[in-house]
Design a protein around this motif. Structure first.
Motif, PDB file in Angstrom:
ATOM      1  N   ASP A   5      -9.718   4.471   4.273  1.00  0.00           N
ATOM      2  CA  ASP A   5     -10.753   3.382   3.990  1.00  0.00           C
ATOM      3  C   ASP A   5     -12.062   3.661   4.782  1.00  0.00           C
ATOM      4  O   ASP A   5     -13.211   3.704   4.338  1.00  0.00           O
TER       5      ASP A   5
ATOM      6  N   TYR B 197     -14.255  -2.437  -0.827  1.00  0.00           N
ATOM      7  CA  TYR B 197     -13.330  -3.216  -0.075  1.00  0.00           C
ATOM      8  C   TYR B 197     -14.034  -4.515   0.590  1.00  0.00           C
ATOM      9  O   TYR B 197     -13.398  -5.367   0.663  1.00  0.00           O
TER      10      TYR B 197
ATOM     11  N   GLN C  40      -3.658   4.719   5.246  1.00  0.00           N
ATOM     12  CA  GLN C  40      -4.739   4.051   4.195  1.00  0.00           C
ATOM     13  C   GLN C  40      -6.011   3.552   5.312  1.00  0.00           C
ATOM     14  O   GLN C  40      -6.976   3.597   4.269  1.00  0.00           O
TER      15      GLN C  40
ATOM     16  N   LEU D 237       0.775  -1.128  -0.002  1.00  0.00           N
ATOM     17  CA  LEU D 237       0.083   0.056  -0.018  1.00  0.00           C
ATOM     18  C   LEU D 237       0.843   1.282   0.257  1.00  0.00           C
ATOM     19  O   LEU D 237       0.325   2.319   0.218  1.00  0.00           O
TER      20      LEU D 237
ATOM     21  N   ALA E   3      -1.275  -3.847   8.678  1.00  0.00           N
ATOM     22  CA  ALA E   3      -1.953  -2.662   8.456  1.00  0.00           C
ATOM     23  C   ALA E   3      -1.925  -1.423   9.089  1.00  0.00           C
ATOM     24  O   ALA E   3      -1.751  -0.387   8.871  1.00  0.00           O
TER      25      ALA E   3
ATOM     26  N   TYR F 257      -5.689  -1.052  -2.769  1.00  0.00           N
ATOM     27  CA  TYR F 257      -6.031  -2.011  -1.808  1.00  0.00           C
ATOM     28  C   TYR F 257      -6.261  -3.436  -2.180  1.00  0.00           C
ATOM     29  O   TYR F 257      -5.768  -4.391  -1.645  1.00  0.00           O
TER      30      TYR F 257
ATOM     31  N   TRP G  44      -3.010  -5.192  -3.134  1.00  0.00           N
ATOM     32  CA  TRP G  44      -2.370  -5.708  -1.957  1.00  0.00           C
ATOM     33  C   TRP G  44      -3.008  -6.759  -1.371  1.00  0.00           C
ATOM     34  O   TRP G  44      -2.395  -7.937  -1.078  1.00  0.00           O
TER      35      TRP G  44
END
Length: 199
Positions: free
Chosen positions: A117, A137, A113, A2, A106, A76, A79
């Motif tokens: 989100d 997501y 990030q 990320l 994370a 995302y 990843w």
């Protein structure tokens, strides 16, 4: 992963990549200052372009926000695909371990990030145009996890990931890996000690 791309390509007379630099700068402003800190002026400063360049390509803040959030979401998903491919052949307990490590990583390395989100999710509650983007997501995560377990457990794991991530953002102390792992084991291995404690 990320991480952000901080490269700055050479600027020729026509500056053919200016639009791309504006988008990249918008993403950087989002990660650094959140949705509330996103302005044309902040993006122009980050991209090192005249203010008029940002409004030339993206007339409104909504336009800038959407195109940058698209990049954040795509990163995302890439990843998560990389993470899923790295798992190999593991069982339910191994998946619980891997998910716990994912949450810890994370929050330790990509906290900005994670914050963006959730900001996107909250913004989508009042901005219908963001809802489809915000649900990527959860749908992408659930689809990847469904290859490892049942669809219902995949959905439960996704919800648990969201819950643990949000709790981790607001807790005064970092969440313990063992506590995170116990939540995932309760879903994946109902007969385990963690699963019995959750009943």
């Amino acid at each position: 992963m990320l991480s952000r791309d901080h490269s700055r390509p050479p600027r020729g007379p026509a500056d053919p990549r200016r639009r791309e630099r504006v988008i990249a700068a918008t993403e950087e402003v989002l990660l650094e200052h959140g949705l509330d800190g996103l302005t044309h002026r902040a993006v122009a400063r980050q991209a090192e372009v005249p203010l008029g360049s940002t409004t030339y390509y993206f007339a409104t803040i909504d336009d800038l926000r959407y195109v940058a959030l698209q990049r954040v979401v795509r990163r995302y998903i890439a990843w998560m695909h990389q993470w899923a491919e790295s798992l190999g052949d593991i069982g339910p307990e191994g998946l619980a371990d891997a998910l716990a490590d994912l949450i810890v990583t994370a929050h330790a390395e990509y906290r900005q990030q994670v914050v963006v989100d959730f900001e996107l999710t909250v913004a989508a509650m009042r901005h219908p145009e963001l809802r489809e983007l915000a649900t990527v997501y959860s749908t992408a995560t659930t689809a990847m996890l469904a290859r490892r377990t049942t669809p219902a457990r995949a959905m439960a794991l996704t919800a648990a990931m969201d819950g643990m991530s949000m709790l981790g953002l607001v807790s005064p102390e970092p969440l313990r890996r063992d506590d995170i792992r116990a939540v995932f084991r309760a879903i994946l291995v109902p007969g385990s000690a963690a699963g019995r404690e959750a009943e």
